[in-house]
Design a protein around this motif. Structure first.
Motif, PDB file in Angstrom:
ATOM      1  N   THR A  81       7.441  32.500  -0.857  1.00 12.10           N
ATOM      2  CA  THR A  81       8.650  31.689  -1.036  1.00 12.10           C
ATOM      3  C   THR A  81       8.475  30.700  -2.182  1.00 12.10           C
ATOM      4  N   MET A  84       8.918  31.777  -5.904  1.00 10.45           N
ATOM      5  CA  MET A  84      10.239  31.827  -6.522  1.00 10.45           C
ATOM      6  C   MET A  84      10.742  30.454  -6.947  1.00 10.45           C
ATOM      7  N   HIS A  85       9.894  29.432  -6.704  1.00 12.13           N
ATOM      8  CA  HIS A  85      10.276  28.067  -7.062  1.00 12.13           C
ATOM      9  C   HIS A  85       9.207  27.405  -7.924  1.00 12.13           C
ATOM     10  N   GLU A 108      12.823  38.401   1.087  1.00 14.12           N
ATOM     11  CA  GLU A 108      11.982  37.664   0.132  1.00 14.12           C
ATOM     12  C   GLU A 108      11.195  38.618  -0.760  1.00 14.12           C
ATOM     13  N   LEU A 112      11.285  38.849  -4.798  1.00 16.02           N
ATOM     14  CA  LEU A 112      10.070  38.526  -5.536  1.00 16.02           C
ATOM     15  C   LEU A 112       9.488  39.713  -6.291  1.00 16.02           C
ATOM     16  N   LEU A 115      10.314  40.219  -9.973  1.00 15.71           N
ATOM     17  CA  LEU A 115       9.724  39.160 -10.787  1.00 15.71           C
ATOM     18  C   LEU A 115       8.253  39.450 -11.067  1.00 15.71           C
TER      19      LEU A 115
END
Length: 324
Positions: A81, A84-85, A108, A112, A115
């Protein structure tokens, strides 16, 4: 009054252990040349391993990361999680990513994975569902399949996390063996723990901190007692005029002397000393001192090299160091 569940507690506990152990055994046959390829890919990489996951898989990923680091493989944990931040910045281009998941199909993961693919890193899926989105989009797959959880509701991650943990251990130990990771290497990674100290702490690291009670063999009993009580080790080494170790006097020797005579004015250290002092070399590992003390049922050793007295190492020193 005994309840229904109290009658079954032992049975339930045994079933959980049986189910989880059988799940691990069932995966032995899945370890093949593909697993070997994963090991070679990691060994060939110039980067680190980045482990990631969500929920309970994230916790297992953290433990595997810790095991890898302690056995010679650089690894970091990145929560899926948080990735992604901003945490994607932890990934370098040479890194290999290990993604842990039971289903391999969570939202999730589907966010992800593109990416991660864009970064171009090799991705290893440690996943129970080998037909999942995660598995299909990874370069390598470690099969962590389980038929069911130990949880009677088949919901709480139990067997699946145990299997993932065991596979992580298999990965770490294969890498350790391939790199000829030694006890000395292990000690470098564990300097603060008792395991590490057993592998690197030497007698020479301990005895300089202690007082050095020592008397000539010609010393009178009053001098012996003063030396022992002043240095507070409950014993003293005895040396000859050449400063060679010839004996040891302990508080037990003093008690035996008092039992045998009321007049010790004419006695000398050589008259009451033990002539076979238990010694240890300063270069020996401290844990060997512990073994010797336990085998001989004594609490201290004289540290000696080429008949010269260097100091004492006491059982309390080893206790303080956490070796006991």
């Amino acid at each position: 009054m005994e309840t229904k569940i109290e009658k079954k507690i032992i049975e339930i506990a045994k079933k959980v252990l049986t189910d989880e152990s059988e799940a691990i055994k069932s995966l032995i046959s899945t370890i093949d040349d593909k697993f070997e390829q994963i090991i070679y890919a990691i060994l060939a990489s110039k980067g680190k391993i980045v482990l990631t996951g969500i929920g309970k898989s994230a916790i297992i990923a953290q433990k595997i990361s810790a095991t890898l680091n302690s056995t010679g493989q650089k690894a970091v944990f990145m929560h899926a999680t948080d990735a992604m931040h901003g945490d994607l910045g932890i990934i370098d281009k040479e890194d290999i990513i290990i993604f842990l998941s039971k289903s391999g199909n969570t939202p999730e993961i589907k966010v992800l994975m593109p990416l991660l693919k864009r970064l171009g890193n090799k991705i290893i899926a440690l996943v129970s569902n080998v037909a999942s989105y995660l598995a299909k989009n990874s370069d390598f797959i470690i099969n962590a399949h389980v038929d069911s959880e130990a949880c009677p509701l088949n919901l709480a991650p139990t067997t699946s996390t145990t299997v993932a943990l065991a596979l992580g251990d298999a990965l770490a130990i294969c890498l350790l063996e391939a790199r000829d990771f030694s006890k000395k290497d292990f000690a470098k990674h564990h300097p603060g723990g008792s395991l590490g100290k057993k592998l690197y702490l030497r007698v020479s690291d301990i005895y300089p901190n202690n007082a050095l009670p020592i008397v000539l063999e010609s010393a009178d009993i009053q001098s012996v007692i003063l030396e022992m009580t002043t240095k507070r080790l409950g014993s003293t080494a005895v040396v000859n005029p050449n400063n060679d170790l010839v004996g040891i006097i302990t508080d037990g020797d003093l008690r035996r002397m008092l039992n045998n005579t009321n007049d010790f004015s004419t006695l000398r250290a050589k008259d009451i000393m033990g002539i076979s002092p238990k010694i240890i070399h300063p270069d020996e590992f401290a844990v060997n001192a512990l073994v010797k003390m336990q085998d001989m049922n004594i609490t201290q050793l004289v540290v000696s090299e080429e008949k010269k007295v260097l100091g004492f190492v006491h059982l309390h020193d080893l206790l303080k160091e956490g070796l006991i």
